[in-house]
Design a protein around this motif. Sequence first.
Motif, PDB file in Angstrom:
ATOM      1  N   ILE A 104       0.819  -1.211   0.000  1.00 30.78           N
ATOM      2  CA  ILE A 104       0.000   0.000   0.000  1.00 30.78           C
ATOM      3  C   ILE A 104       0.857   1.267   0.000  1.00 30.78           C
ATOM      4  O   ILE A 104       0.486   2.279  -0.598  1.00 30.78           O
ATOM      5  CB  ILE A 104      -0.978   0.015   1.209  1.00 30.78           C
ATOM      6  CG1 ILE A 104      -2.047   1.102   1.032  1.00 30.78           C
ATOM      7  CG2 ILE A 104      -0.217   0.179   2.515  1.00 30.78           C
ATOM      8  CD1 ILE A 104      -3.068   0.817  -0.009  1.00 30.78           C
ATOM      9  N   GLY A 105       2.026   1.202   0.623  1.00 29.36           N
ATOM     10  CA  GLY A 105       2.882   2.391   0.676  1.00 29.36           C
ATOM     11  C   GLY A 105       3.439   2.791  -0.669  1.00 29.36           C
ATOM     12  O   GLY A 105       3.702   3.977  -0.912  1.00 29.36           O
ATOM     13  N   PHE A 148      -3.448   3.381  -2.881  1.00 32.67           N
ATOM     14  CA  PHE A 148      -4.395   2.405  -3.437  1.00 32.67           C
ATOM     15  C   PHE A 148      -3.596   1.210  -3.924  1.00 32.67           C
ATOM     16  O   PHE A 148      -2.603   1.355  -4.635  1.00 32.67           O
ATOM     17  CB  PHE A 148      -5.196   2.997  -4.590  1.00 32.67           C
ATOM     18  CG  PHE A 148      -6.107   1.997  -5.257  1.00 32.67           C
ATOM     19  CD1 PHE A 148      -7.339   1.683  -4.693  1.00 32.67           C
ATOM     20  CD2 PHE A 148      -5.741   1.372  -6.437  1.00 32.67           C
ATOM     21  CE1 PHE A 148      -8.180   0.751  -5.299  1.00 32.67           C
ATOM     22  CE2 PHE A 148      -6.573   0.445  -7.053  1.00 32.67           C
ATOM     23  CZ  PHE A 148      -7.795   0.142  -6.471  1.00 32.67           C
ATOM     24  N   TYR A 149      -4.041   0.005  -3.551  1.00 31.77           N
ATOM     25  CA  TYR A 149      -3.278  -1.183  -3.921  1.00 31.77           C
ATOM     26  C   TYR A 149      -4.195  -2.394  -3.976  1.00 31.77           C
ATOM     27  O   TYR A 149      -5.097  -2.545  -3.140  1.00 31.77           O
ATOM     28  CB  TYR A 149      -2.171  -1.438  -2.893  1.00 31.77           C
ATOM     29  CG  TYR A 149      -1.147  -2.467  -3.319  1.00 31.77           C
ATOM     30  CD1 TYR A 149      -0.181  -2.174  -4.271  1.00 31.77           C
ATOM     31  CD2 TYR A 149      -1.153  -3.743  -2.755  1.00 31.77           C
ATOM     32  CE1 TYR A 149       0.768  -3.120  -4.652  1.00 31.77           C
ATOM     33  CE2 TYR A 149      -0.209  -4.697  -3.131  1.00 31.77           C
ATOM     34  CZ  TYR A 149       0.749  -4.373  -4.089  1.00 31.77           C
ATOM     35  OH  TYR A 149       1.670  -5.310  -4.467  1.00 31.77           O
ATOM     36  N   TYR A 202      -8.429 -12.374  -3.327  1.00 27.71           N
ATOM     37  CA  TYR A 202      -8.207 -11.049  -3.896  1.00 27.71           C
ATOM     38  C   TYR A 202      -8.392 -10.002  -2.799  1.00 27.71           C
ATOM     39  O   TYR A 202      -9.374 -10.030  -2.046  1.00 27.71           O
ATOM     40  CB  TYR A 202      -9.204 -10.808  -5.037  1.00 27.71           C
ATOM     41  CG  TYR A 202      -9.209  -9.399  -5.549  1.00 27.71           C
ATOM     42  CD1 TYR A 202      -8.275  -8.985  -6.494  1.00 27.71           C
ATOM     43  CD2 TYR A 202     -10.143  -8.483  -5.085  1.00 27.71           C
ATOM     44  CE1 TYR A 202      -8.278  -7.683  -6.958  1.00 27.71           C
ATOM     45  CE2 TYR A 202     -10.150  -7.182  -5.550  1.00 27.71           C
ATOM     46  CZ  TYR A 202      -9.213  -6.782  -6.483  1.00 27.71           C
ATOM     47  OH  TYR A 202      -9.220  -5.493  -6.935  1.00 27.71           O
ATOM     48  N   VAL A 203      -7.444  -9.057  -2.689  1.00 29.39           N
ATOM     49  CA  VAL A 203      -7.512  -8.032  -1.647  1.00 29.39           C
ATOM     50  C   VAL A 203      -7.338  -6.650  -2.268  1.00 29.39           C
ATOM     51  O   VAL A 203      -6.688  -6.489  -3.313  1.00 29.39           O
ATOM     52  CB  VAL A 203      -6.442  -8.241  -0.548  1.00 29.39           C
ATOM     53  CG1 VAL A 203      -6.722  -9.505   0.243  1.00 29.39           C
ATOM     54  CG2 VAL A 203      -5.040  -8.288  -1.140  1.00 29.39           C
ATOM     55  N   LEU A 204      -7.950  -5.670  -1.623  1.00 24.43           N
ATOM     56  CA  LEU A 204      -7.907  -4.292  -2.089  1.00 24.43           C
ATOM     57  C   LEU A 204      -7.846  -3.376  -0.882  1.00 24.43           C
ATOM     58  O   LEU A 204      -8.491  -3.637   0.141  1.00 24.43           O
ATOM     59  CB  LEU A 204      -9.150  -3.988  -2.934  1.00 24.43           C
ATOM     60  CG  LEU A 204      -9.338  -2.584  -3.517  1.00 24.43           C
ATOM     61  CD1 LEU A 204     -10.148  -2.673  -4.813  1.00 24.43           C
ATOM     62  CD2 LEU A 204     -10.073  -1.659  -2.543  1.00 24.43           C
ATOM     63  N   GLY A 205      -7.073  -2.305  -0.987  1.00 31.42           N
ATOM     64  CA  GLY A 205      -6.998  -1.331   0.094  1.00 31.42           C
ATOM     65  C   GLY A 205      -6.844   0.068  -0.450  1.00 31.42           C
ATOM     66  O   GLY A 205      -6.255   0.269  -1.528  1.00 31.42           O
ATOM     67  N   ASP A 211       1.138   7.115   7.697  1.00 35.44           N
ATOM     68  CA  ASP A 211      -0.197   7.072   8.291  1.00 35.44           C
ATOM     69  C   ASP A 211      -1.103   6.113   7.526  1.00 35.44           C
ATOM     70  O   ASP A 211      -1.934   5.415   8.117  1.00 35.44           O
ATOM     71  CB  ASP A 211      -0.814   8.475   8.311  1.00 35.44           C
ATOM     72  CG  ASP A 211      -0.165   9.391   9.338  1.00 35.44           C
ATOM     73  OD1 ASP A 211       0.508   8.872  10.251  1.00 35.44           O
ATOM     74  OD2 ASP A 211      -0.315  10.622   9.216  1.00 35.44           O
ATOM     75  N   CYS A 212      -0.938   6.073   6.213  1.00 36.99           N
ATOM     76  CA  CYS A 212      -1.731   5.151   5.389  1.00 36.99           C
ATOM     77  C   CYS A 212      -1.400   3.712   5.757  1.00 36.99           C
ATOM     78  O   CYS A 212      -2.300   2.884   5.948  1.00 36.99           O
ATOM     79  CB  CYS A 212      -1.452   5.399   3.908  1.00 36.99           C
ATOM     80  SG  CYS A 212      -2.290   4.257   2.788  1.00 36.99           S
TER      81      CYS A 212
END
Length: 301
Positions: free
Chosen positions: A175-176, A181-182, A190-193, A203-204
Amino acid sequence: MGLPIRPLCLFSLSLAFLPFLQLIPLAKSASDYTNLVYKGCAQQALSDPTGVYSQAISALFGSLIAQSSKNKFFKANTGSGQTNISGLFQCRGDLSNVDCYNCVSQLPILIDKLCGKPTAARIQLQGCYMLYEVAGFPQVSGMEMLFKTCSGKNIGGAGFEERRDTALSSLENGIGSGNGFYTTSYQSVYVLGQCEGDLSASDCGQCVQTAVQRAQSECGSSISGQIYLDKCFVSYSYYPNGAPKRSSSSSSFSSPETASTGSGQSTGKTVAIILGGAAGVGFLVICLLFTKNLMKKHDDS
């Protein structure tokens, strides 16, 4: 003698086309980014006898919608002093500019319909969200959980939770480097963040880590889950046939059930329509020839 045959043929023809007509409402749009996820409406309503707040909110919404055709995230303020209203929108990172605009433009209508005019409101759709707050509205922690959903029983077999946790761990690590968005997948999970657009990388990462921990503890062995914190969200889904690819005509991913069976259902519907149409046309031709033959015999007699 030929007259009763024609209504019978037409009635039979209508029966032949009946399955075709019933298939039409079953077709659904592949896009689900405008589906409502949750609403958050402050309990205190605005006191607005002069309409100054309503004007400020309308101006804010107009500014946000205008920006949604070229930005995925935007903050704005309207009014001054006690009438100052701040707001923002954010679209999911994989939406096109057109889909982002289409998603965001629905949010003011939904806010008014679902919340009215409270001192603060937030509406989350699958592909975007919008919020506004009047000056002085109490702030909450960015890690506060706003909404969660866990669905489906574990059909992934032994080791599913380990595979899910591996996928979520990859999300935390990636994500960094994904500008907040990743997406990734690991062995059919399947994953999404995504983080709020102005959150720093550190902070993200912390927000997503908290959301992942909540997903693991809150959803247990569920095959899909969504965790929405104030400043970020994560989701995961199990796809037995592999994670779906993004459709060229849609900015959304199918549900697990659709991913595993949707293609077969679509093909079956297409075949049924073709066969139903062909059978109906063929039957019509037979009826017309049969009726013409009877009328000819009737004229000859």
